[in-house]
Scaffold this motif. Sequence first.
Motif, PDB file in Angstrom:
ATOM      1  N   UNK A  39      37.517   7.616 -67.671  1.00 34.30           N
ATOM      2  CA  UNK A  39      38.401   8.012 -66.440  1.00 34.30           C
ATOM      3  C   UNK A  39      37.276   8.780 -65.472  1.00 34.30           C
ATOM      4  N   UNK A  40      36.533   9.870 -66.518  1.00 29.64           N
ATOM      5  CA  UNK A  40      35.842  10.980 -65.702  1.00 29.64           C
ATOM      6  C   UNK A  40      34.641  10.221 -65.208  1.00 29.64           C
ATOM      7  N   UNK A  41      33.858   9.388 -65.504  1.00 27.14           N
ATOM      8  CA  UNK A  41      32.559   9.087 -65.129  1.00 27.14           C
ATOM      9  C   UNK A  41      32.867   7.437 -64.063  1.00 27.14           C
ATOM     10  N   UNK A  42      33.689   6.790 -64.576  1.00 31.81           N
ATOM     11  CA  UNK A  42      33.669   5.693 -63.703  1.00 31.81           C
ATOM     12  C   UNK A  42      35.080   5.402 -62.879  1.00 31.81           C
ATOM     13  N   UNK A  43      35.778   6.461 -63.083  1.00 27.44           N
ATOM     14  CA  UNK A  43      37.186   6.520 -62.340  1.00 27.44           C
ATOM     15  C   UNK A  43      38.318   5.357 -62.761  1.00 27.44           C
ATOM     16  N   UNK A  69      27.039   9.289 -74.686  1.00 27.94           N
ATOM     17  CA  UNK A  69      27.311   8.068 -74.408  1.00 27.94           C
ATOM     18  C   UNK A  69      26.791   7.435 -73.486  1.00 27.94           C
ATOM     19  N   UNK A  70      26.232   6.150 -73.805  1.00 23.33           N
ATOM     20  CA  UNK A  70      25.567   5.595 -72.725  1.00 23.33           C
ATOM     21  C   UNK A  70      26.405   4.973 -71.674  1.00 23.33           C
ATOM     22  N   UNK A  71      26.604   5.024 -70.241  1.00 22.61           N
ATOM     23  CA  UNK A  71      27.469   4.237 -69.479  1.00 22.61           C
ATOM     24  C   UNK A  71      26.763   3.396 -68.426  1.00 22.61           C
ATOM     25  N   UNK A  72      26.658   2.215 -68.424  1.00 24.55           N
ATOM     26  CA  UNK A  72      26.271   1.149 -67.541  1.00 24.55           C
ATOM     27  C   UNK A  72      26.190   1.568 -66.011  1.00 24.55           C
ATOM     28  N   UNK A  73      25.129   1.437 -65.467  1.00 23.06           N
ATOM     29  CA  UNK A  73      25.063   2.042 -63.864  1.00 23.06           C
ATOM     30  C   UNK A  73      26.213   1.129 -63.216  1.00 23.06           C
ATOM     31  N   UNK A  74      26.386  -0.059 -63.321  1.00 27.31           N
ATOM     32  CA  UNK A  74      27.647  -0.788 -62.372  1.00 27.31           C
ATOM     33  C   UNK A  74      28.906  -0.322 -62.810  1.00 27.31           C
ATOM     34  N   UNK A  75      29.252   0.489 -63.990  1.00 27.37           N
ATOM     35  CA  UNK A  75      30.303   1.039 -63.855  1.00 27.37           C
ATOM     36  C   UNK A  75      30.757   2.563 -63.405  1.00 27.37           C
ATOM     37  N   UNK A  76      29.401   3.136 -63.240  1.00 29.10           N
ATOM     38  CA  UNK A  76      29.495   4.500 -62.622  1.00 29.10           C
ATOM     39  C   UNK A  76      30.107   4.685 -61.248  1.00 29.10           C
ATOM     40  N   UNK A  77      31.016   5.518 -61.110  1.00 33.03           N
ATOM     41  CA  UNK A  77      31.490   5.836 -59.675  1.00 33.03           C
ATOM     42  C   UNK A  77      30.474   5.884 -58.689  1.00 33.03           C
ATOM     43  N   UNK A  78      30.626   5.503 -57.559  1.00 32.28           N
ATOM     44  CA  UNK A  78      29.513   5.594 -56.702  1.00 32.28           C
ATOM     45  C   UNK A  78      29.859   6.886 -55.821  1.00 32.28           C
ATOM     46  N   UNK A  79      28.409   7.730 -55.542  1.00 32.76           N
ATOM     47  CA  UNK A  79      28.678   8.796 -54.851  1.00 32.76           C
ATOM     48  C   UNK A  79      29.152   8.492 -53.344  1.00 32.76           C
ATOM     49  N   UNK A  80      29.872   9.412 -52.746  1.00 36.01           N
ATOM     50  CA  UNK A  80      30.217   9.078 -51.442  1.00 36.01           C
ATOM     51  C   UNK A  80      28.977   8.609 -50.565  1.00 36.01           C
ATOM     52  N   UNK A  81      29.101   7.675 -49.550  1.00 36.85           N
ATOM     53  CA  UNK A  81      27.988   7.538 -48.739  1.00 36.85           C
ATOM     54  C   UNK A  81      27.816   8.728 -47.772  1.00 36.85           C
TER      55      UNK A  81
END
Length: 93
Positions: A39-43, A69-81
């Motif tokens: 929830x914290x890192x992927x939303x 813990x490793x989290x795949x890049x495709x799961x991470x929250x995207x930074x606001x543009x």
Amino acid sequence: RCGELAGWGGKSHPASTTPGSGGGNFTLLPNEDLKGLAKRVTGSESNWQQIAKDNSLKSATDVTPFQSIWVAGNLLKQAPAKASGTANAGSAQ
């Protein structure tokens, strides 16, 4: 003992349990399980299952405080543009 390591020349290193590229390592907070981390890192809490699989963990609670813990890049929250500098182009005359 040095001779034992000499046999490693030209061989690949043992496989790591943490994927090597894309994504990042995150430290679990006290009293945080994989659902909380997800929830914290992927939303989305539902990403905990993929995170567990990627880290060879069996459950959301198969962790210890401050574990990395490793989290795949495709799961991470995207930074606001960032706002584009061209939004007001042509408006000043």
